[in-house]
Design an enzyme around this catalytic site. Sequence first.
Site, PDB file in Angstrom:
ATOM      1  N   ARG A 142       0.818  -1.226   0.000  1.00 26.59           N
ATOM      2  CA  ARG A 142       0.000   0.000   0.000  1.00 26.59           C
ATOM      3  C   ARG A 142       0.847   1.269   0.000  1.00 26.59           C
ATOM      4  O   ARG A 142       0.369   2.340  -0.364  1.00 26.59           O
ATOM      5  CB  ARG A 142      -0.979   0.003   1.179  1.00 26.59           C
ATOM      6  CG  ARG A 142      -0.350   0.005   2.539  1.00 26.59           C
ATOM      7  CD  ARG A 142      -1.430   0.065   3.607  1.00 26.59           C
ATOM      8  NE  ARG A 142      -0.946  -0.432   4.884  1.00 26.59           N
ATOM      9  CZ  ARG A 142      -1.274   0.096   6.050  1.00 26.59           C
ATOM     10  NH1 ARG A 142      -2.088   1.124   6.107  1.00 26.59           N
ATOM     11  NH2 ARG A 142      -0.806  -0.419   7.160  1.00 26.59           N
TER      12      ARG A 142
ATOM     13  N   PHE B 227     -14.963  -3.424   1.503  1.00 29.70           N
ATOM     14  CA  PHE B 227     -16.102  -2.513   1.327  1.00 29.70           C
ATOM     15  C   PHE B 227     -16.131  -1.907  -0.084  1.00 29.70           C
ATOM     16  O   PHE B 227     -17.212  -1.773  -0.676  1.00 29.70           O
ATOM     17  CB  PHE B 227     -16.059  -1.410   2.380  1.00 29.70           C
ATOM     18  CG  PHE B 227     -15.938  -1.946   3.787  1.00 29.70           C
ATOM     19  CD1 PHE B 227     -16.855  -2.878   4.276  1.00 29.70           C
ATOM     20  CD2 PHE B 227     -14.900  -1.558   4.613  1.00 29.70           C
ATOM     21  CE1 PHE B 227     -16.743  -3.397   5.555  1.00 29.70           C
ATOM     22  CE2 PHE B 227     -14.785  -2.076   5.902  1.00 29.70           C
ATOM     23  CZ  PHE B 227     -15.695  -2.990   6.378  1.00 29.70           C
TER      24      PHE B 227
ATOM     25  N   GLU C 106     -19.241   4.067   0.346  1.00 26.10           N
ATOM     26  CA  GLU C 106     -18.468   3.411  -0.724  1.00 26.10           C
ATOM     27  C   GLU C 106     -19.226   3.388  -2.045  1.00 26.10           C
ATOM     28  O   GLU C 106     -18.623   3.496  -3.123  1.00 26.10           O
ATOM     29  CB  GLU C 106     -18.108   1.982  -0.305  1.00 26.10           C
ATOM     30  CG  GLU C 106     -17.186   1.901   0.911  1.00 26.10           C
ATOM     31  CD  GLU C 106     -17.899   2.151   2.236  1.00 26.10           C
ATOM     32  OE1 GLU C 106     -19.150   2.126   2.270  1.00 26.10           O
ATOM     33  OE2 GLU C 106     -17.200   2.383   3.244  1.00 26.10           O
TER      34      GLU C 106
END
Lengths: 287, 306
Positions: free
Chosen positions: B5, B78, B53
Amino acid sequence: MMAATKDLSRGDLKRYLEERALTLRRHCLEMIGRAKSGHPGGSLSAADIVAVLYFHHMRQDPKNPRDPDRDRFVLSKGHAAPVLYAALAENGYFPLQDLQGLRQLDSRLEGHPDMNKVSGVDITSGSLGQGLSAANGMALAGRIDGRDYRVYVLIGDGESQEGMIWEAAMFGAHHKLDRVTAFVDYNNLQIDGHVSDIVEVQPLKDKWRAFGWHVLEVDGHDVIAIEDALKEADMMHGKPTVILARTVKCKGVSFMENKADWHGKAPNDDELRQALAELSCVPEVGA
Amino acid sequence: MKATREAIPAVLIELAQRGADIVALDADLAKSTGLDKFAALYPDRFFDCGVAEQNMIGTANGLAAAGKTAFVGGFTVFTVGRAWDQLRNVTCYANLNVKICSSHAGISVGEDGATHQTFEDIALLRMLPTMKILVPADYWQAAEMLRAAAALEGPVFIRIGRPKVPFVYDESYRFELGQAEVLRPGEDVTLVACGITVKMALDAAEALAEDGISAEVINAATIKPLDEDTIIASAAKTGHVVTAEEHSVIGGLGGAVAEVLGENLPTPLRRVGLADRYGKSAPYEELFAFFGITADEIAAAAREML
Ligand SMILES: Cc1ncc(C[n+]2csc(CCOP(=O)(O)OP(=O)(O)O)c2C)c(N)n1
Ligand SMILES: [Mg+2]
């Protein structure tokens, strides 16, 4: 705004747009009747709004359908595709003849609009609840690029039960997206019955206001009232506008008006003939 | 060690500096994705959608329809799960330039547990036409995939994780879409891995070598489009295949390899992964041991077949 209608008097504009809306209604019923499937209710309900946008109000150039500076239209209630297709064809985005292919294998006119298949469709829709977010995204892109186009989006009242609409309402107000104008096609009908009986969305005006929107209410079949509301929305600064348009589902055909059953049912040949007669047109059943 | 990430802000900032017409969106997780760093430099090109989302993907769809390349963050469970319909019915159907660079995929999320881990994200996205699925094994591969995503037409999912993971590549690495990489040639068994299990497969091959077993290790970093040729060629050579992933054995890498081999070259196959069950809370290294996703398990699966 369309050059052709710019200088019309209010009276002439009214007559012109009413005629255009009638034409859209006839196309819708013919298309749906021929396909033996489709959604007449929500298409006819929105015909006047779509007529004002596509035959007068929006900045568009059918010869340059991907013009980055064009106004956008998002048909969030994608099942009203016939009325959008009819407006696009009447504007010359594609031949009127193509309308006959609605929902057929060899046609680009899918049951719900596909932006990659149909010239003039600004975004794909059909899954309810998503159009306001898309409209917001388009407006943000315009802001980044310094373009002054506006984005119009048409939402159903049943569709307003989707949580995502309210996520997008919050977001649009937060970002002061004053280039977004939403219509709610407020016909108080959805598939299973009256919106007020299924899950009430009232008081819509208070809800949108509480979400930070400028709210206008109009008779959704009064073309001049619609145009006046659009003009007011265009002048708003710092807030998006929602126009709550009181409508009659399947407006224009007496025996179909205001009946949940006509949400997604095609008229048979007799019904089509009768409906077209009411919309003062020579029937072309079976042609 | 570096988390995949960490490549998100690094590459998006690099892309923006190079003049790419990108925007980024998040759903109240910009501190986890690192998109807060992008936002600090490009506040006009970043939109935090809050805990919403569906609206994040819907807004990204509109931005993409109006010409932008939209990178979306959030937690994978999500972003992909809650907003799957938005991805299915608009992003993918309309082939829009929406690039999912959400974080916290897989069970390497660890302590947050089953609600925040993913074992189904690859499966959910794999059957969507137009979607491309990339699983980085380390930071350098993640960075290259993010660059590739910006250049590709249409939707891309990069399966990015939370923890720091060992390096498999170095800065000179160049990613090629749809190219499975043979990281270690072998003769007796093929180990196909992706993401965090690539290093495990390399370690398993090392252990197998001590027993005189020659294992070929393939990093199937592009799950879709899958490099069928490389997998079939390797299976033809070794005659035994083990897949390994931090995903359900249903519908992910193991499922994809089973489909390819089943149709083209039926080959004995073992799938190491989550065995049709939810994850749980624990430090992630313990979770991998608990669920049997380790170098030892990969080696054991290989030995079992030989
Ligand atoms: C997400 C989603 N759920 C369900 C449907 C099926 N559906 C199509 S139209 C409709 C009712 C819509 O009612 P409304 O928004 O009031 O539309 P209108 O009355 O203008 O036709 C439903 C449930 C859908 N298209 N999308
Ligand atoms: Mg309705």
